[in-house]
Scaffold this motif. Sequence first.
Motif, PDB file in Angstrom:
ATOM      1  N   PHE A 158     -64.855 -46.080  24.207  1.00  0.00           N
ATOM      2  CA  PHE A 158     -64.192 -45.122  23.315  1.00  0.00           C
ATOM      3  C   PHE A 158     -64.981 -43.829  23.096  1.00  0.00           C
ATOM      4  O   PHE A 158     -64.554 -42.979  22.311  1.00  0.00           O
ATOM      5  CB  PHE A 158     -63.947 -45.763  21.948  1.00  0.00           C
ATOM      6  CG  PHE A 158     -63.149 -47.034  21.982  1.00  0.00           C
ATOM      7  CD1 PHE A 158     -61.805 -47.019  22.322  1.00  0.00           C
ATOM      8  CD2 PHE A 158     -63.735 -48.258  21.677  1.00  0.00           C
ATOM      9  CE1 PHE A 158     -61.060 -48.180  22.353  1.00  0.00           C
ATOM     10  CE2 PHE A 158     -63.006 -49.438  21.703  1.00  0.00           C
ATOM     11  CZ  PHE A 158     -61.662 -49.404  22.051  1.00  0.00           C
ATOM     12  N   SER A 172     -58.372 -57.634  16.705  1.00  0.00           N
ATOM     13  CA  SER A 172     -59.247 -56.518  17.056  1.00  0.00           C
ATOM     14  C   SER A 172     -60.220 -56.899  18.169  1.00  0.00           C
ATOM     15  O   SER A 172     -60.498 -56.088  19.063  1.00  0.00           O
ATOM     16  CB  SER A 172     -60.006 -56.017  15.825  1.00  0.00           C
ATOM     17  OG  SER A 172     -60.785 -57.046  15.247  1.00  0.00           O
ATOM     18  N   VAL A 193     -65.804 -47.831  15.503  1.00  0.00           N
ATOM     19  CA  VAL A 193     -64.861 -48.928  15.791  1.00  0.00           C
ATOM     20  C   VAL A 193     -65.531 -50.282  15.579  1.00  0.00           C
ATOM     21  O   VAL A 193     -65.001 -51.163  14.894  1.00  0.00           O
ATOM     22  CB  VAL A 193     -64.315 -48.816  17.234  1.00  0.00           C
ATOM     23  CG1 VAL A 193     -63.548 -50.086  17.622  1.00  0.00           C
ATOM     24  CG2 VAL A 193     -63.424 -47.595  17.375  1.00  0.00           C
TER      25      VAL A 193
END
Length: 481
Positions: free
Chosen positions: A316, A178, A323
């Motif tokens: 984003f 990630s 996130v």
Amino acid sequence: MSNTSPSFKPTLSLFDATMIVAGGMIGSGIFIVSADITRNVGSAGWLVLVWLITGFMTITAAVSYGELSAMYPKAGGQYVYLKEAYNKLVAFLFGWSFFSVIQTATIAAVGVAFSRFTAYLIPEVGEQNIIADLGFIKISAAQLLAIGMITFLTYTNTRGVKGGKIIQSTFTVTKLLSLFGLIVFGFLLAKQSFWSENWQTGFSAMQDFGVKDASGALQPSAGGWQPITGAVLIGAVAAAMVGSIFSSDSWNNVTFIAGEIKNPQRNIGLSLFLGTLIVTLIYITANLMYLHVLPLNSIAFAENDRVAVTAANQIFGNAGTIVIAIMIMISTFGCNNGLILAGARVYYTMAQDGVFFKKTAELNKNAVPAYALWIQCLVASLLCLSGKYGDLLTMVSFVVVIFYILTIIGIFILRKKQPDMPRPYKAFGYPVLPAIYVIMASLFCVGLVWASPKYSLWGLGITLIGIPLYYLAVRNKKQEA
């Protein structure tokens, strides 16, 4: 001391050991501390340089520890190395500091970071939700969640090393992927690049600690960035490195569980190198991504220092906060699992030497030191209630680097003291690289005393309290003999 408990079982592979190194290093720091670093040193060049210096120091220390881990492949790690190089008193001072400040305070800080970011998704567990006001202390939902997380992971690790291994490997792989994804998306999807603008600052060191506005948010000061040089710069770099060193610490946890690693003479040293290299590369590229996505002022004065949240919102949109919250929850959960798993092995080894609580020397039916795990849980939980996490981190950084210095010097001592001892793996770059580490780490400690004398010397004071405790433990041991 007779011990009829089960013995440690070597069940951890090189991959598992590497995940313990990387997973213990990556907590919440990389998402936050770049703000404080930037306020201290104030330029793109110095921001990256602080992380490069920290990475160099971390990898150098890790590959140097490889020699010691190959010489003494047993539970206790750094405690054992200090005992062999110096004496039992120095080893005890490390163990005492580890128990009272280093490991337990780190577990507490990581636990509270988990709670703070969980509150993005579940506001009821935030720090503003006060569950109990006892007058002398206020207990928030965030603190209780942190304690609950620490207790759960402690329980899981009392059930055997297999469960802890699965949690560690799963969560570490997830957070590595990630983080890598965040970096890639940062370079590909950012709406605007601030790369050229930020690098106009070059390596011109500056400071701006900002001022708080009416809402308590930190804003740039009226005077703006002020150039710094000389002793002030050394102190600023040391203060900046508190965050980067804390973010890069706990790589040595794998040495504490040597008794549970397959082929420890080879795999510990290799896992130290691989784990620290992977994390260092991710940390440096993450900061390069921040410099691409955000202007320097937005890095330095990100809301509540949450640089990654600010960057993710640029990448984003509004979903960026969620996130990062999920990423940090995964990261801190896995990080604390590794810290909890490894830390108890130090207290176990101290108890084997008769200088810690007797029951800590026992393994339960699952071949893990359950009592040591639970007393570690208790101290970490109490520190969760302290609320002084920033101060704790300064103390941790100062004390931990002092013992890293002593341990690296121990390599030189043991080369003289035990020249014929088998060394399946030798410190890379010896004697130059270990010597450079000692010099750089010593400058860091001096600079930290200069920049933050109160809490760095508090850390030293807590360590020195261990001296009378050691002699008390030795006296009790003689009386029982």
